[in-house]
Design an enzyme around this catalytic site. Structure first.
Site: not given
Ligand code: IVH
Length: 666
Positions: A32, A34, A36, A81, A113, A115, A117, A227, A289, A313, A407, A410, A425, A430
Site C-alpha cells: 500500500d 508504495e 501511495d 430481476s 455466481e 449473488k 447483496d 456479471y 445462469k 437463496k 428526554c 434530562c 433532545c 443534557c
Molecule cells: S443477474 C437477468 N447476477 O440481484 C439477470 N444479478 O434480482 C439479472 N444480483 O437486480 C441479474 N448478484 O442487482 C445477477 N451474480 C448476479 C447477481 C445479481 C446480485 C442482483 C442484481 C439484480 C438482483 C436480481
C-alpha cells in the site's frame, strides 16, 4: 517539460495497472505504501503542472460538484430481476422447466455466481471511455449516478484493450457492494463523526452511491463485480463474458464457475453455502445462469424475469428471541436511538443481547414492541438487527412503541426536526449529550487527551465536576481526587495531558468540536483552508459550499453549528482558557491552493470577478501585478503587457480553458 509529461504519463499508467491488479486480478504487486507514493508523486506533478491535467487521470476520482437531483437514464435493454429458488427441489425444477421448454433431454450447462447483496448498476463505455453509469431503478429507467460511479476505484474510467478489443459501445452490468470489513470501518467512522450508521452493508452501499455529493461517495469504500450485458455483443456463451470482462479491466467474481449440469451447479451451491461466513462480502445465494447464449435467447423472459436464470437463496442466519425492553439512548447530537434489549440468544457464533431499532420509522415499519418475539439476524455479521416480529406470539396487552416526549436522561423536550428520521433532545446541556461531546473532544482523533475516557468522563459529569467541554481546562488536581481510585500521579498525568491538548493542530480541533457531518477528512480540508477558527466561523454559506469536498449539507451543518450561541460561547471559552490550535499547511493535493494568479485580457465564459472568486474559493490568491512570485498568468483574449512580462519572467501562462480545467477537475 518533456520529462515531466513522460513521468506523469508513466505514473498514470502504473497506477491504472496496479488498480487493475488489485481490483480485477486480485493480486496486488505493490505494498500500500508504495502505491501511495506513486499516487502522491502524481498528485504533486499534476498540481505543479496543471497544463497536463486530464479528466481521466486516476487522481480525478475525487468527485466533482454536488448535484441537485439525479437525472434519469433509460436502459437500452431493460434490467430484469431474478426469480428465487429456496430449496434444492426448486432448483432442480428450474432445470426441468428449461429442458421442457427447449424440448431436450440433454444436460444444460450453467454458470454459477455468488449473488451479491448490493446495488445493480449499468455502465456504458463508448470507444473505451466511461460515458454513463446508472442504477437499476425500475428496470426501465435508472438514476444517473455517473459522477458517483467514477469515484469507485474498481470501475475503470477507460477500458483496457483486451485482446480481443472491447466493442465500440459496451453496456455492462454488475453489482456495487461493500465488503464486510469496509462496512464495519465505515460505521465506526460515521459514529465518530456523529453521523448515522448503516444497518447493513447493502444499505451502506446504496446510501453511498445515491449521494448527491460525489465527494461523499468518493470517501466510501465501494467495490464492484460485473456479471452481465445490456445490448448483446455477439458472444457464444455467458462464460465467454467472464473471459472478456477482466481483459477490459472490469472486475468479475473469482468464485464464478462453469458447471456442466444442474447436479454440479447444486453441489457448487452447497460449497458456497458452507464457506459463506468466510466470504469478504455478504451473499444471499447463488445465481444459476444457462451458459449457452443461443439457448438463453430461445428461453427469453417471462414477467420481468429471464427464464434462463434463477437465484438459489441461502437460508438466512436468523434466531428467535424476545425483546425484554426497548431502551432509548441519547447520542452526542441529541439524537435518540431506540435499542431492543433481548433475551440473550446464539447467532452466527456469538451471543446477541441488544439490537438497534434505528428510529421511530423503523420501529413503525416492523411494529416492534416490548415483550414481542422477534427474528434477529446479524447485519454485516456483527451488528444484530431485528428483522420481523412473530405476531402470532404477541401478548394481548402489548402497546406500540412511541418515542418519549421528553428526554430519558434530562427530561427536556424531544423534537423531530422536519425531514429527519431522528428525534432529538433539544437540551444541549443534557448530561448524555455533554458526556458524549466531552468524550468526542478528548478522543484520539480529537484533542487526544490521554486517559480521559468513558469511565472518568462519566464520573466527572455525574459528580458535577465537569459540565461542558471548556470545563476540562479548569479542572484541578482536587477535582480528580474525588474520583474512584485516583492517586496523585494519575491526577498529574491528566493535568499534563490536558495541558498538552491546548496546542493540537487545527484539524484536530475542528474535529473535536463535533460538528455534524464533519469528520477527520473534512476537518483537515477546513483546517488547511482556515488558519483560525474565527475565520471559519465568519465564512458565509455560499463560500463554504464553494470549497471542493464541502457539499451543501456539510456547509449548512457548519453554519448551523456556528450560529448556535452555545457553540460560539464554547469556542470563546476554550480560547480564553488557552486553547491555541496550530495552523496546518495548505493542501498539496489541490492544484490551485496556495498559488498566486494574475488575470489579464478578456475572459469569454466568466466575468473577471467570477474567475477571481473561483480561484480564491479553491484556495488560490489573485494579485494584480506579475512578479517572480506569480505562479500563473491567465491570459484571455487581447492580453496586455502582463502576459509579456510573464513570458519574460518564465511564469506559466494559462488559457481560460486551462483555468477551468484546474477548477473543475472532473
Ligand atoms: S443477474 C437477468 N447476477 O440481484 C439477470 N444479478 O434480482 C439479472 N444480483 O437486480 C441479474 N448478484 O442487482 C445477477 N451474480 C448476479 C447477481 C445479481 C446480485 C442482483 C442484481 C439484480 C438482483 C436480481
Amino acid at each position: 517539460m518533456k520529462n515531466v509529461q513522460t513521468r506523469i504519463d508513466e505514473l498514470r499508467r502504473l497506477i491504472v495497472q496496479h488498480d487493475h491488479r488489485y481490483y480485477v486480478l486480485d493480486s496486488p504487486e505493490l505494498e500500500d505504501a508504495e502505491y501511495d507514493a506513486l499516487f502522491r508523486e502524481l498528485v504533486q506533478l499534476e498540481s505543479a503542472h496543471p497544463e497536463f491535467a486530464s479528466s481521466d487521470s486516476p487522481t480525478q476520482r475525487v468527485g466533482g460538484r454536488p448535484l441537485d437531483k439525479f437525472g434519469q437514464i433509460r436502459h437500452s435493454v431493460p434490467m430484469l430481476s431474478l426469480e428465487n429458488a429456496f430449496s434444492e427441489e426448486e432448483a432442480r425444477e428450474f432445470d426441468e422447466r428449461i429442458k421442457r421448454f427447449l424440448a431436450t433431454k440433454e444436460e444444460i450447462a450453467y454458470v454459477i455466481e455468488p449473488k451479491l447483496d448490493g446495488l445493480g448498476i449499468e455502465l456504458v463505455y463508448e470507444s473505451g471511455r466511461l460515458v454513463s453509469g446508472s442504477t437499476r431503478g425500475d428496470g426501465e429507467v435508472g438514476e444517473d449516478v455517473t459522477q458517483n460511479l467514477k469515484t469507485v476505484r474498481a470501475i475503470p474510467l477507460r477500458l483496457r484493450a483486451g485482446p480481443p478489443p472491447p466493442p465500440p459501445r459496451l453496456e455492462v452490468r454488475g453489482e456495487v457492494f461493500m465488503k464486510r470489513n469496509d462496512f464495519l470501518a465505515l460505521n465506526e467512522r460515521q459514529e465518530a463523526e456523529g453521523e448515522k450508521t448503516f444497518a447493513n452493508p447493502r444499505n451502506a452501499a446504496a446510501g453511498s452511491l445515491r449521494q448527491l455529493d460525489p465527494a461523499i461517495t468518493a470517501r466510501r469504500p465501494l467495490s464492484a463485480y460485473f456479471y452481465g450485458l445490456g445490448a448483446e455483443i455477439g458472444l457464444a456463451s455467458h462464460w465467454d463474458l467472464f473471459q472478456r470482462l477482466p481483459s477490459w479491466g472490469l472486475p468479475t467474481n473469482p468464485l464464478n464457475a462453469l458447471c456442466p449440469n444442474i447436479g454440479e451447479a447444486v453441489e457448487s451451491y452447497h460449497r458456497l453455502r458452507e464457506s459463506r461466513a468466510t466470504l469478504p462480502y455478504e451473499s444471499d445465494g447463488v445465481v444459476f445462469k444457462v451458459n449457452d447464449a443461443r439457448l438463453q435467447r430461445r428461453l427469453g423472459e417471462v414477467s420481468r424475469h429471464p427464464r434462463w436464470a434463477i437465484a438459489f437463496k441461502f437460508p438466512s442466519e436468523e434466531a428467535v428471541t424476545r425483546i425484554k425492553q426497548i431502551q432509548v439512548q441519547v447520542g452526542r447530537t441529541g439524537a435518540l436511538t431506540p435499542v431492543a434489549l433481548l433475551e440473550p440468544v446464539r447467532l452466527g457464533g456469538a451471543t446477541v443481547s441488544r439490537a438497534t431499532l434505528h428510529n421511530q420509522d423503523e420501529i413503525d415499519r416492523k411494529d416492534a414492541r416490548a415483550g414481542d418475539w422477534v427474528f434477529v439476524k446479524r447485519a454485516g455479521d456483527v451488528i444484530p438487527e431485528v428483522i420481523r416480529v412473530d405476531l402470532g406470539r404477541r401478548s394481548p396487552g402489548s402497546r406500540p412503541f412511541k418515542m418519549p416526549d421528553s428526554c430519558p436522561v434530562c427530561g427536556s423536550v424531544v423534537v423531530r426536526p422536519e425531514g429527519e428520521a431522528a428525534h432529538r433532545c433539544v437540551n444541549a446541556g443534557c448530561p448524555a449529550q455533554v458526556k458524549e461531546r466531552i468524550r468526542h473532544y478528548c478522543s484520539r482523533d480529537g484533542m487526544d487527551i490521554e486517559g480521559l475516557g468513558d469511565r472518568f468522563v462519566d464520573q466527572l459529569v455525574d459528580k458535577n465536576l465537569l459540565k461542558d467541554v471548556p470545563g476540562i481546562y479548569t479542572l484541578r488536581a482536587e477535582d480528580f481526587f474525588k474520583l474512584d481510585r485516583m492517586g496523585e500521579k494519575l491526577a498529574q498525568n491528566f493535568l499534563d495531558a490536558i495541558g498538552r491538548s491546548k496546542s493540537r493542530p487545527m484539524d484536530r480541533f475542528i474535529f473535536a468540536l463535533g460538528i455534524r457531518h464533519v469528520g477527520d477528512h473534512l476537518s483537515r480540508v477546513l483546517a488547511q483552508r482556515f488558519p483560525s477558527i474565527e475565520r471559519l466561523e465568519a465564512t458565509p454559506l455560499e463560500d463554504l459550499q464553494a470549497i471542493r469536498d464541502i457539499g451543501p449539507e456539510v456547509a449548512r451543518s457548519l453554519r448551523a453549528f456556528f450560529e448556535q450561541p452555545e457553540n460560539h460561547r464554547m469556542i470563546r471559552a476554550l480560547i480564553e482558557r488557552g486553547v491555541r490550535p496550530t495552523p496546518v499547511k495548505p493542501p498539496v493535493d489541490s492544484p490551485i491552493s496556495g498559488k498566486t494568479f494574475v488575470l489579464t485580457g478578456e475572459l469569454q465564459q466568466w466575468s473577471r470577478e467570477e474567475a477571481e472568486r473561483q480561484i480564491r474559493e479553491a484556495g488560490g490568491r489573485v494579485t494584480s501585478t506579475v512578479s517572480r512570485k506569480t505562479d500563473y498568468v491567465v491570459a484571455g483574449t487581447h492580453p496586455g503587457t502582463k502576459a509579456k512580462k510573464a513570458g519574460d519572467l518564465g511564469v506559466r501562462i494559462l488559457q481560460e480553458s486551462d483555468l477551468r480545467k484546474l477548477l473543475e477537475p472532473t
